[in-house]
Design a protein around this motif. Structure first.
Motif, short mmCIF file in Angstrom:
data_model
loop_
_atom_site.label_atom_id
_atom_site.label_comp_id
_atom_site.label_asym_id
_atom_site.label_seq_id
_atom_site.Cartn_x
_atom_site.Cartn_y
_atom_site.Cartn_z
N GLN A 1 60.61 -20.35 -61.36
CA GLN A 1 61.44 -19.81 -62.44
C GLN A 1 61.77 -18.34 -62.23
OE1 GLN A 1 62.37 -22.98 -63.40
NE2 GLN A 1 62.78 -21.90 -65.31
N GLY A 2 61.62 -17.86 -61.03
CA GLY A 2 62.14 -16.54 -60.71
C GLY A 2 61.15 -15.41 -60.70
N TYR A 3 59.89 -15.67 -61.01
CA TYR A 3 58.91 -14.59 -60.98
C TYR A 3 58.69 -14.11 -59.55
CZ TYR A 3 57.45 -15.26 -65.85
OH TYR A 3 57.42 -15.33 -67.21
N THR A 4 58.44 -12.82 -59.43
CA THR A 4 58.04 -12.24 -58.15
C THR A 4 56.62 -11.73 -58.28
OG1 THR A 4 58.77 -9.99 -58.73
CG2 THR A 4 60.42 -11.49 -57.77
N LYS A 5 55.98 -11.44 -57.15
CA LYS A 5 54.61 -10.92 -57.19
C LYS A 5 54.53 -9.61 -57.98
CE LYS A 5 52.77 -12.73 -52.85
NZ LYS A 5 52.20 -12.32 -51.54
N ALA A 6 55.61 -8.84 -57.98
CA ALA A 6 55.61 -7.56 -58.69
C ALA A 6 55.42 -7.74 -60.19
CB ALA A 6 56.92 -6.82 -58.42
N GLU A 7 55.73 -8.94 -60.71
CA GLU A 7 55.56 -9.19 -62.14
C GLU A 7 54.15 -9.61 -62.50
OE1 GLU A 7 59.24 -11.20 -63.98
OE2 GLU A 7 59.65 -11.28 -61.82
N TYR A 8 53.33 -9.89 -61.50
CA TYR A 8 51.93 -10.21 -61.75
C TYR A 8 51.16 -8.89 -61.79
CZ TYR A 8 52.88 -15.15 -60.93
OH TYR A 8 53.35 -16.44 -61.02
N CYS A 9 51.33 -8.19 -62.89
CA CYS A 9 50.76 -6.85 -63.00
C CYS A 9 50.42 -6.55 -64.45
CB CYS A 9 51.73 -5.79 -62.46
SG CYS A 9 53.26 -5.68 -63.41
N LEU A 10 49.59 -5.53 -64.64
CA LEU A 10 49.23 -5.07 -65.97
C LEU A 10 50.30 -4.14 -66.51
CD1 LEU A 10 45.47 -4.24 -65.30
CD2 LEU A 10 46.41 -6.32 -66.34
N PRO A 11 50.34 -3.91 -67.83
CA PRO A 11 51.25 -2.90 -68.38
C PRO A 11 51.04 -1.56 -67.66
CG PRO A 11 50.28 -4.18 -70.15
CD PRO A 11 49.57 -4.59 -68.89
N ALA A 12 52.13 -0.90 -67.33
CA ALA A 12 52.05 0.29 -66.48
C ALA A 12 51.20 1.39 -67.08
CB ALA A 12 53.47 0.80 -66.20
N GLU A 13 51.22 1.54 -68.39
CA GLU A 13 50.47 2.63 -69.01
C GLU A 13 48.99 2.55 -68.68
OE1 GLU A 13 50.90 4.69 -73.23
OE2 GLU A 13 49.81 2.79 -73.43
N ALA A 14 48.47 1.35 -68.55
CA ALA A 14 47.04 1.18 -68.30
C ALA A 14 46.61 1.82 -66.98
CB ALA A 14 46.67 -0.30 -68.31
N SER A 15 47.51 1.82 -65.99
CA SER A 15 47.18 2.43 -64.70
C SER A 15 47.73 3.84 -64.57
CB SER A 15 47.71 1.57 -63.55
OG SER A 15 49.11 1.40 -63.66
N ASP A 16 48.90 4.10 -65.16
CA ASP A 16 49.54 5.41 -65.00
C ASP A 16 48.93 6.49 -65.88
OD1 ASP A 16 51.18 4.05 -63.30
OD2 ASP A 16 52.92 4.01 -64.64
N ASP A 17 48.35 6.08 -67.01
CA ASP A 17 47.80 7.06 -67.96
C ASP A 17 46.42 6.60 -68.40
OD1 ASP A 17 47.46 9.13 -69.74
OD2 ASP A 17 48.83 8.32 -71.26
N PRO A 18 45.41 6.71 -67.54
CA PRO A 18 44.07 6.21 -67.86
C PRO A 18 43.55 6.77 -69.19
CG PRO A 18 44.19 6.92 -65.58
CD PRO A 18 45.47 7.36 -66.21
N ASN A 19 42.98 5.90 -69.98
CA ASN A 19 42.46 6.29 -71.29
C ASN A 19 41.04 6.83 -71.12
OD1 ASN A 19 41.38 6.40 -73.93
ND2 ASN A 19 42.71 4.73 -74.61
#
Length: 614
Positions: free
Chosen positions: A560-578
């Motif tokens: 249905q068109g998914y690519t491996k790049a879509e198997y990822c977490l929301p970007a904020e979780a990695s880009d802006d560590p809490n």
């Protein structure tokens, strides 16, 4: 089902399930005894329906070629504890790839509807096409076998989920019900419609105590097909509980993953609500759109604090001893129970409470009940609203919608109502579409277009490979917080071998609390299948069937068109560590990069040709 073998893994074609196909366009209704293709077919649920969905090329969820499949699991309606589940499957309005294609999806709930459905003699009901007028569907037993009838349903239009169920109860005794709410009726503008399933307590008390098949918008697909409700009318057909199943049921109640969610009076944590206490120890309770602040605000919705001002009663589903959810009511001045407010489970309470900045239990309860009455998935609803609130916090000079902010109960309530009535597609179509329309997708907390449940993605990179709603189909949500595993090897094994086994419960008809740690590949399930149906199925055969079904779901995602790049977490979780979460950050690129390489090295070879072999 009909069994002409005791070895369904080796001889699946000697097991037959009863299917009815309803052409809603013409009104034609047919019945067939269908031979099973493999053990997944025998077990049922999405293990069977995904094979049928794989045979169709669907590019738009709202099309007549997209079926709505309603079925049960092999142990639905059995004497095995938690055997109550009903499954609704189709191509999802809300979950879809960035290529614009809908994903195959299922949703499931308990209540007694599934058992009644099974007891009519029917195993599966497939709706094709679309009715020109609103209908409800009656599935009933007769001397000649199950019967399916379409009835005019204009009188049900606009009613809440609960009101539809109570209206139908007046006309059908010895029955249980599945109904959509106004959200499903407004399917064009609301993709997160849920299906409400009636409960014994609801029908007896008149209180709004539905269970829900919420995930993936199956209620909206049902609304598109112009089906407002299903009625399953049958006498109860429970046989005496055998000694083997009795031992299993006692073990389910006292051991495994269910012991910790038993009522406080039995030494448990008081239902799924207890997750608040566990996660708050690490500052990992989702707050203000999944950004815990390291404070004690989540503790305001701890059960111990809520029960000071409200009446709380633990409750179980029909014939279940786990007692995992809690009914919350007003407490009168004399201390007696007052007006019923809502059923508290961890996910709705967090995502329509703490994660929206709402820390008052009464307000959270009213938001939960409002979403339930409109018939919306509490997870998708809460997460999408949280995104809108977060956007407004970041853009106070140009807020969207009604300008609602975290904690603004009245405006949040208006967002719920307008979405449920089909007047707010920005919320009703989910966080992926809203975030892309605003050009800020990084803090939209979905994976592959489906909103995540109330567990921080920093603690659960397994979300990326779940095929249906995070904790439903990838049991890694407690691998760090409960099991303390933060090493790469444990996570590779968890995602590719052990924790995907949780999805097996959505095949066989059991609730995940039957054995949440191991899935259906246990001696307990083997014993139940032997006792209930005289089937000889091994633990290894069960685990292999679950794995095939899981990987078939993943293969369908890629188709249905998914690519491996879509198997990822929301970007904020990695880009802006809490910095407030007191646990290792498993969303960091240093962890997720090697993890992805290792996981795909396991999965990819098994995906090749899987759909063609169905």
């Amino acid at each position: 089902m009909k069994f002409q073998t005791t070895d369904p893994a080796a001889n699946p074609s000697k097991v037959f399930y009863k299917r009815s196909t309803v052409d809603l366009t013409s009104g034609a209704i047919t019945f067939a005894d269908v031979p099973c293709r493999n053990l997944e077919d025998v077990l049922g649920g999405f293990g069977r329906s995904f094979q049928d969905l794989a045979a169709r090329r669907i590019i738009e969820a709202y099309c007549d070629e997209n079926p709505l499949i309603v079925n049960t699991g092999l142990l639905t309606g059995s004497t095995a504890m938690t055997g109550l589940r009903t499954y609704f499957s189709g191509y999802s309005p809300i979950k879809g790839s960035l290529a614009g294609l809908p994903a195959a999806m299922w949703s499931t709930g308990s209540g007694k509807f599934g058992a009644k459905f099974k007891w009519t003699g029917l195993d599966e009901l497939v709706f094709e096409g679309r009715s020109s007028q609103p209908v409800y569907v009656v599935i009933s037993e007769s001397d000649s076998g199950p019967q399916v009838t379409l009835k005019p349903a204009a009188h049900l239009l606009g009613l809440s989920t609960h009101a539809k169920i109570m209206a139908l109860q007046k006309d059908y005794d010895n029955a249980h019900f599945a109904a959509i709410g106004p959200a499903g009726e407004n399917w064009r503008e609301n993709f997160m419609g849920a299906v409400a399933l009636s409960t014994e307590n609801q029908l007896k008390s008149g209180d709004d105590k539905c269970r829900f098949a919420g995930r993936g918008g199956m209620g909206s697909l049902m609304g598109y097909k112009n089906i407002l409700a299903l009625v399953a009318q049958s006498s109860d057909k429970l046989k005496a509980v055998s000694e083997a199943v009795k031992k299993v049921n006692i073990n389910v109640v006292k051991g495994g993953g269910s012991a910790r969610i038993q009522p406080l009076s039995r030494g448990g944590g008081g239902g799924t609500w207890a997750a608040y206490d566990v996660l708050q120890e690490f500052n990992a309770v989702p707050l203000n759109n999944f950004r815990p602040q390291g404070n004690d605000l989540p503790e305001r919705l701890f059960r111990s604090n809520v029960e000071k001002n409200y009446d709380i009663k633990s409750e179980a589903c029909y014939r279940c001893g786990i007692t995992c959810h809690n009914n919350v009511a007003e407490k009168n001045a004399d201390g007696n129970r007052g007006e019923f407010l809502a059923k508290f489970d961890y996910e709705p309470l967090n995502l329509l409470g703490t994660n929206l900045g709402v820390h008052d239990a009464g307000q959270a309860a009213r938001l939960i009940q409002l979403g339930d009455n409109y018939g919306m998935d509490a997870i998708s609803l809460g997460v999408t609203i949280a995104y809108a609130l977060s956007y407004n916090a970041r853009h106070p000079e140009q807020p969207i919608l009604n300008g609602a902010t975290f904690g603004d109960y009245e405006k949040i309530r208006d967002l719920v109502s307008e979405a449920g009535e089909g007047r707010l597609p920005e919320i009703g179509k989910g966080s992926m579409r809203l975030s892309h329309s605003l050009g800020e997708p990084g803090y939209a907390y979905h994976v592959k277009g489906l909103e995540i449940p109330a567990y921080q993605p920093e603690t659960n990179p397994g979300y990326a490979w779940a095929i249906a709603g995070g904790h439903m189909s990838m049991g890694t949500y407690g691998l760090l917080t409960r099991e303390g595993k933060s090493d790469l090897e444990s996570w590779v094994t968890g995602i590719t071998v052990d924790k995907l086994q949780i999805v097996g419960f959505d095949m066989i008809g059991l609730c995940k609390f039957f054995d949440i740690a191991k899935g259906i590949g246990t001696q307990m399930v083997v014993d139940c299948l032997k006792s209930e149906f005289n089937l000889d199925v091994s633990i290894d055969e069960l685990r292999a069937a679950v794995r095939r079904a899981f990987l078939r779901g993943m293969a369908l995602e890629f188709r249905q068109g998914y690519t491996k790049a879509e198997y990822c977490l929301p970007a904020e979780a990695s880009d802006d560590p809490n910095p407030h979460i007191k646990l290792p950050n498993l969303a960091s690129p240093e962890f997720t990069g090697p993890l992805a390489q290792r996981v795909w090295a396991v999965f990819e070879p098994e995906l090749n040709g899987l759909l063609e072999s169905t």
